[in-house]
Design a protein around this motif. Structure first.
Motif, PDB file in Angstrom:
ATOM      1  N   CYS A 337       1.262  -1.141  -0.235  1.00 48.48           N
ATOM      2  CA  CYS A 337      -0.195  -0.174  -0.299  1.00 48.48           C
ATOM      3  C   CYS A 337       1.197   0.887   0.017  1.00 48.48           C
ATOM      4  CB  CYS A 337      -0.694  -0.267   0.796  1.00 48.48           C
ATOM      5  SG  CYS A 337      -0.137   0.025   2.802  1.00 48.48           S
ATOM      6  N   ALA A 338       1.886   1.529  -0.976  1.00 45.53           N
ATOM      7  CA  ALA A 338       2.915   2.173  -1.305  1.00 45.53           C
ATOM      8  C   ALA A 338       2.405   4.109  -1.271  1.00 45.53           C
ATOM      9  CB  ALA A 338       3.894   2.514  -2.124  1.00 45.53           C
ATOM     10  N   GLY A 339       0.993   3.849  -1.596  1.00 43.84           N
ATOM     11  CA  GLY A 339       0.435   4.946  -2.018  1.00 43.84           C
ATOM     12  C   GLY A 339      -0.469   5.278  -1.403  1.00 43.84           C
ATOM     13  N   ALA A 340      -0.885   4.734  -0.530  1.00 45.57           N
ATOM     14  CA  ALA A 340      -1.763   5.201   0.809  1.00 45.57           C
ATOM     15  C   ALA A 340      -0.958   5.410   1.707  1.00 45.57           C
ATOM     16  CB  ALA A 340      -2.920   3.870   1.545  1.00 45.57           C
ATOM     17  N   ALA A 341       0.467   5.380   1.879  1.00 44.88           N
ATOM     18  CA  ALA A 341       1.678   5.584   2.742  1.00 44.88           C
ATOM     19  C   ALA A 341       2.199   6.629   2.333  1.00 44.88           C
ATOM     20  CB  ALA A 341       2.654   3.865   2.791  1.00 44.88           C
ATOM     21  N   SER A 342       2.032   6.961   1.149  1.00 44.99           N
ATOM     22  CA  SER A 342       2.703   7.673   0.863  1.00 44.99           C
ATOM     23  C   SER A 342       1.654   8.959   1.030  1.00 44.99           C
ATOM     24  CB  SER A 342       2.913   8.164  -0.255  1.00 44.99           C
ATOM     25  OG  SER A 342       3.690   9.084  -1.333  1.00 44.99           O
ATOM     26  N   SER A 343       0.582   8.802   1.010  1.00 49.98           N
ATOM     27  CA  SER A 343      -0.301   9.872   1.162  1.00 49.98           C
ATOM     28  C   SER A 343      -1.039  10.323   2.694  1.00 49.98           C
ATOM     29  CB  SER A 343      -1.915   9.026   0.599  1.00 49.98           C
ATOM     30  OG  SER A 343      -2.194   8.684  -0.570  1.00 49.98           O
ATOM     31  N   LEU A 344      -0.939   9.666   3.504  1.00 52.38           N
ATOM     32  CA  LEU A 344      -0.787   9.336   4.719  1.00 52.38           C
ATOM     33  C   LEU A 344       0.507  10.100   5.546  1.00 52.38           C
ATOM     34  CD1 LEU A 344      -2.406   9.245   7.429  1.00 52.38           C
ATOM     35  CD2 LEU A 344      -0.899   7.031   7.984  1.00 52.38           C
ATOM     36  N   PHE A 345       1.372   9.872   4.633  1.00 56.37           N
ATOM     37  CA  PHE A 345       2.570  10.615   4.943  1.00 56.37           C
ATOM     38  C   PHE A 345       2.526  12.324   4.632  1.00 56.37           C
ATOM     39  CE2 PHE A 345       7.322  11.466   3.658  1.00 56.37           C
ATOM     40  CZ  PHE A 345       7.837  11.441   4.806  1.00 56.37           C
ATOM     41  N   GLY A 346       2.362  12.506   3.415  1.00 59.55           N
ATOM     42  CA  GLY A 346       2.228  13.661   2.751  1.00 59.55           C
ATOM     43  C   GLY A 346       0.714  14.374   4.445  1.00 59.55           C
ATOM     44  N   PHE A 347      -0.081  13.525   4.160  1.00 61.63           N
ATOM     45  CA  PHE A 347      -1.160  13.968   4.781  1.00 61.63           C
ATOM     46  C   PHE A 347      -0.577  15.251   5.810  1.00 61.63           C
ATOM     47  CE2 PHE A 347      -4.780  14.615   7.833  1.00 61.63           C
ATOM     48  CZ  PHE A 347      -5.338  15.458   7.518  1.00 61.63           C
ATOM     49  N   LEU A 348       0.344  13.520   7.257  1.00 58.95           N
ATOM     50  CA  LEU A 348       0.412  14.287   8.577  1.00 58.95           C
ATOM     51  C   LEU A 348       1.153  15.407   7.873  1.00 58.95           C
ATOM     52  CD1 LEU A 348       0.814  11.236   9.637  1.00 58.95           C
ATOM     53  CD2 LEU A 348      -1.030  12.968  10.600  1.00 58.95           C
ATOM     54  N   GLN A 349       2.324  15.034   7.180  1.00 59.04           N
ATOM     55  CA  GLN A 349       3.730  16.613   7.224  1.00 59.04           C
ATOM     56  C   GLN A 349       2.455  17.607   6.787  1.00 59.04           C
ATOM     57  OE1 GLN A 349       5.326  16.772   2.775  1.00 59.04           O
ATOM     58  NE2 GLN A 349       7.241  16.393   3.686  1.00 59.04           N
ATOM     59  N   MET A 350       1.861  17.746   5.719  1.00 57.25           N
ATOM     60  CA  MET A 350       1.669  19.737   5.120  1.00 57.25           C
ATOM     61  C   MET A 350       0.128  19.828   6.409  1.00 57.25           C
ATOM     62  SD  MET A 350       2.887  19.879   2.116  1.00 57.25           S
ATOM     63  CE  MET A 350       3.380  18.722   0.808  1.00 57.25           C
ATOM     64  N   THR A 351      -0.478  19.332   6.892  1.00 55.51           N
ATOM     65  CA  THR A 351      -0.851  19.168   7.341  1.00 55.51           C
ATOM     66  C   THR A 351      -0.355  20.381   9.592  1.00 55.51           C
ATOM     67  OG1 THR A 351      -2.608  17.436   7.879  1.00 55.51           O
ATOM     68  CG2 THR A 351      -2.393  18.669   9.810  1.00 55.51           C
ATOM     69  N   ILE A 352       1.195  19.457   9.555  1.00 53.07           N
ATOM     70  CA  ILE A 352       2.287  20.432  10.294  1.00 53.07           C
ATOM     71  C   ILE A 352       2.130  21.850  10.027  1.00 53.07           C
ATOM     72  CG2 ILE A 352       3.508  20.104  11.703  1.00 53.07           C
ATOM     73  CD1 ILE A 352       2.940  17.022  11.998  1.00 53.07           C
ATOM     74  N   ALA A 353       2.397  21.306   8.849  1.00 53.16           N
ATOM     75  CA  ALA A 353       3.210  22.868   7.788  1.00 53.16           C
ATOM     76  C   ALA A 353       2.427  23.408   7.908  1.00 53.16           C
ATOM     77  CB  ALA A 353       3.409  22.189   7.007  1.00 53.16           C
ATOM     78  N   ALA A 354       0.764  22.917   7.725  1.00 45.91           N
ATOM     79  CA  ALA A 354       0.346  24.207   7.668  1.00 45.91           C
ATOM     80  C   ALA A 354      -0.226  25.087   8.629  1.00 45.91           C
ATOM     81  CB  ALA A 354      -1.531  23.706   7.150  1.00 45.91           C
ATOM     82  N   LEU A 355      -0.518  23.808   9.586  1.00 47.82           N
ATOM     83  CA  LEU A 355      -0.227  24.389  10.967  1.00 47.82           C
ATOM     84  C   LEU A 355       0.866  25.760  11.297  1.00 47.82           C
ATOM     85  CD1 LEU A 355      -2.509  22.201  12.507  1.00 47.82           C
ATOM     86  CD2 LEU A 355      -3.632  23.877  12.518  1.00 47.82           C
ATOM     87  N   GLY A 356       1.818  25.696  11.847  1.00 48.92           N
ATOM     88  CA  GLY A 356       2.571  26.000  11.226  1.00 48.92           C
ATOM     89  C   GLY A 356       3.006  27.311  11.238  1.00 48.92           C
ATOM     90  N   GLY A 357       2.421  27.758   9.448  1.00 50.69           N
ATOM     91  CA  GLY A 357       2.458  28.697   8.657  1.00 50.69           C
ATOM     92  C   GLY A 357       1.787  29.578   8.735  1.00 50.69           C
TER      93      GLY A 357
END
Length: 403
Positions: A337-357
Motif C-alpha cells: 500500500c505504498a500509495g496509501a503510505a505516501s498519502s498519509l505521510f504527506g497528509f501529516l507532513q502538510m497538516t503540521i506545516a500548514a498549522l505552523g505557517g
C-alpha cells in the motif's frame, strides 16, 4: 516510452514532484506586491500558502489510495489537469478571495505529483534502494526551489505577479504531455488494492499503529514545518523589515536551497555506508542546532539578513538529509500500500506545516522573532521525534531480526 529504471524516468519523476516547490516558492518574492495589488494584508497573502498546504494535505489522503487501485499515471494526469485550470484562475484572480480559491484548487491537483512520485520510486526500486534514489531525485528537484524565487522576482519586475501563475500553467501543460506520451505505469497489477472505504481505512489504521512509520513521519513533518515557517514569513521579514529587494531575496533563497542540495547529495552518497538512522541522527542534530542559532539571534535583537539566511542554510543541509531518508523509512515496510503510505505521510507532513505557517502569519510582529522561534522549535521537535520514537523502534526491529 521511457524505461522504468532509466535515469530519464528518475528525472521525470523529480520534475513531476517539483510542482509542489514551484507552486510555493516562485511567488514568494511577489507576496508583498500581491498584498498591495489586491488591497489586503500580509496575513491574507500568507493564508494563500497555508490554504495551499491544507488543500495539499486533504488531496493526498485520497489520491494515494485511488492510485493503489487504478495506477499512478491516470491519477497524476487528472491532478495535473486540475492544477493547470487552477493556475489560470490564479492568474486572472480579481480579488484575494478568488486567489484563495485558485490556490486551494491548485493544491488539490498538485498533490498528485509529490505523493505519486514517492510511491512510484517505491514501486520501482524497493525498500533499500529507494532511499538512495529519493536522495538523488531530491537533488534534481532542488533546482526548482533554487531557481523559482529568482524567476519569480524577474517575472514580477517585468510582467507583474500574474505572470508567475501563467508560467505555472505552461509547466503543468508540459508535464501533462510528458505523462501522457512518455511515462510508463510503475504499479504492477499484482499490487493493485481495493478502493473500498473499509480497505482504505484498514490500511491507514495499520500504518498508524506502526511506531516506525509515525516516528519517521514526525521527523519529516517537524523539519518541514520549519521550512514552511520560513516560506510563510521570510519575504515579509527580509524584504519589508530588513530592506532586501525582491531580486536580493531570490539570490538569498538560492543560497539556502544550495544547502538543501548539499544535504541531498550527502544523503545519496552515504546512504549505504552510514545507514538511514545514523544519517537521520546527524541531520536532526544539524536542524536543531541551526534553528536554535536563528532563534537566539532574533531574541538577542540581531536583525540582519545574515542572521536569518546563514542559519537557514545550515538547517536546509540537515533537512536535505532528513527528507529522502525519512520518506524511505516510512514507505519501506509497506509495498502493498505504498500509495496509501505516501498519502498519509504527506497528509501529516502538510497538516503540521500548514498549522505552523498559519501561526507565523497570525503572530507575525513585524520582526524575525516569530519566524525564527518557529524554525527553532521545528528543529528541536525533529530531533526529539528521532531520539524518542525512531531510534527505539529501529533498535527493537533490529533485535527482533537477530532473534
Amino acid at each position: 516510452m521511457l524505461r522504468l529504471t532509466s535515469p530519464a524516468t528518475v528525472v521525470t519523476l523529480a520534475a513531476l514532484t517539483a510542482l509542489g516547490p514551484l507552486a510555493t516558492d516562485m511567488y514568494l518574492p511577489a507576496m508583498p506586491a500581491m498584498a498591495e495589488a489586491l488591497d489586503t494584508g500580509p496575513d491574507q497573502i500568507q493564508l494563500t500558502l497555508s490554504l495551499y498546504m491544507a488543500g495539499f494535505a486533504v488531496a493526498q489522503i485520497f489520491c494515494g489510495p485511488i492510485s493503489d487501485r487504478f495506477g499512478r499515471k491516470p491519477v497524476m494526469v487528472a491532478g495535473f489537469s486540475l492544477f493547470l485550470l487552477a493556475s489560470v484562475l490564479c492568474a486572472v484572480a480579481p480579488s484575494i478571495e478568488w486567489l484563495l480559491a485558485g490556490r486551494f484548487l491548485q493544491a488539490l491537483g498538485g498533490a498528485a505529483g509529490p505523493v505519486l512520485g514517492r510511491a512510484a520510486v517505491r514501486d520501482i526500486y524497493g525498500p533499500i534502494e529507494a532511499g538512495r534514489v529519493l536522495s538523488y531525485m531530491a537533488s534534481t528537484m532542488a533546482l526548482a526551489p533554487a531557481l523559482a524565487p529568482v524567476v519569480g522576482a524577474g517575472l514580477l519586475l517585468f510582467f507583474g505577479w500574474q505572470s508567475i501563475f501563467v508560467l505555472l500553467t505552461f509547466y503543468a501543460g508540459i508535464m501533462l504531455l510528458v505523462l501522457a506520451l512518455l511515462m510508463p505505469e510503475p504499479l504492477s497489477p499484482a499490487n493493485r488494492q481495493s478502493i473500498s472505504p473499509r480497505a482504505i481505512l484498514r490500511n491507514y489504521r495499520m500504518l498508524l499503529t506502526q511506531r516506525a512509520f509515525i516516528g519517521y513521519t514526525l521527523v519529516n513533518a517537524s523539519g518541514f514545518a520549519s521550512l514552511f515557517a520560513f516560506l510563510s514569513g521570510s519575504s515579509f521579514v527580509l524584504i519589508e523589515f530588513m530592506g532586501m529587494t525582491p531580486f536580493e531575496y531570490g539570490i538569498g533563497f538560492t543560497l539556502i536551497v544550495a544547502g538543501f542540495f548539499s544535504g541531498t547529495i550527502f544523503s545519496g552518497r552515504y546512504s549505504h555506508r552510514l545507514g538511514r538512522d545514523r544519517l537521520l541522527l546527524l541531520a536532526t542534530l544539524c536542524c536543531a542546532l541551526a534553528g536554535c542559532i536563528m532563534a537566539g539571534l532574533a531574541l538577542a535583537g540581531i536583525y540582519a539578513p545574515w542572521a536569518v539566511i546563514g542559519p537557514h542554510i545550515l538547517f536546509l543541509v540537515g533537512f536535505g538529509i532528513v527528507m529522502p531518508q525519512s520518506m524511505s523509512g516510512a514507505l519501506a515496510p509497506n509495498p502493498q500500500c505504498a500509495g496509501a503510505a505516501s498519502s498519509l505521510f504527506g497528509f501529516l507532513q502538510m497538516t503540521i506545516a500548514a498549522l505552523g505557517g498559519a501561526l507565523v502569519g497570525q503572530f507575525h510582529d513585524g520582526t524575525s522573532r516569530t519566524m525564527a522561534i518557529s524554525i527553532g522549535l521545528g528543529g528541536v521537535f525533529a530531533l526529539v521525534a528521532y531520539l524518542g520514537i525512531v531510534r527505539p523502534a529501529s533498535r527493537a526491529a533490529a533485535s527482533q531480526a537477530r532473534s
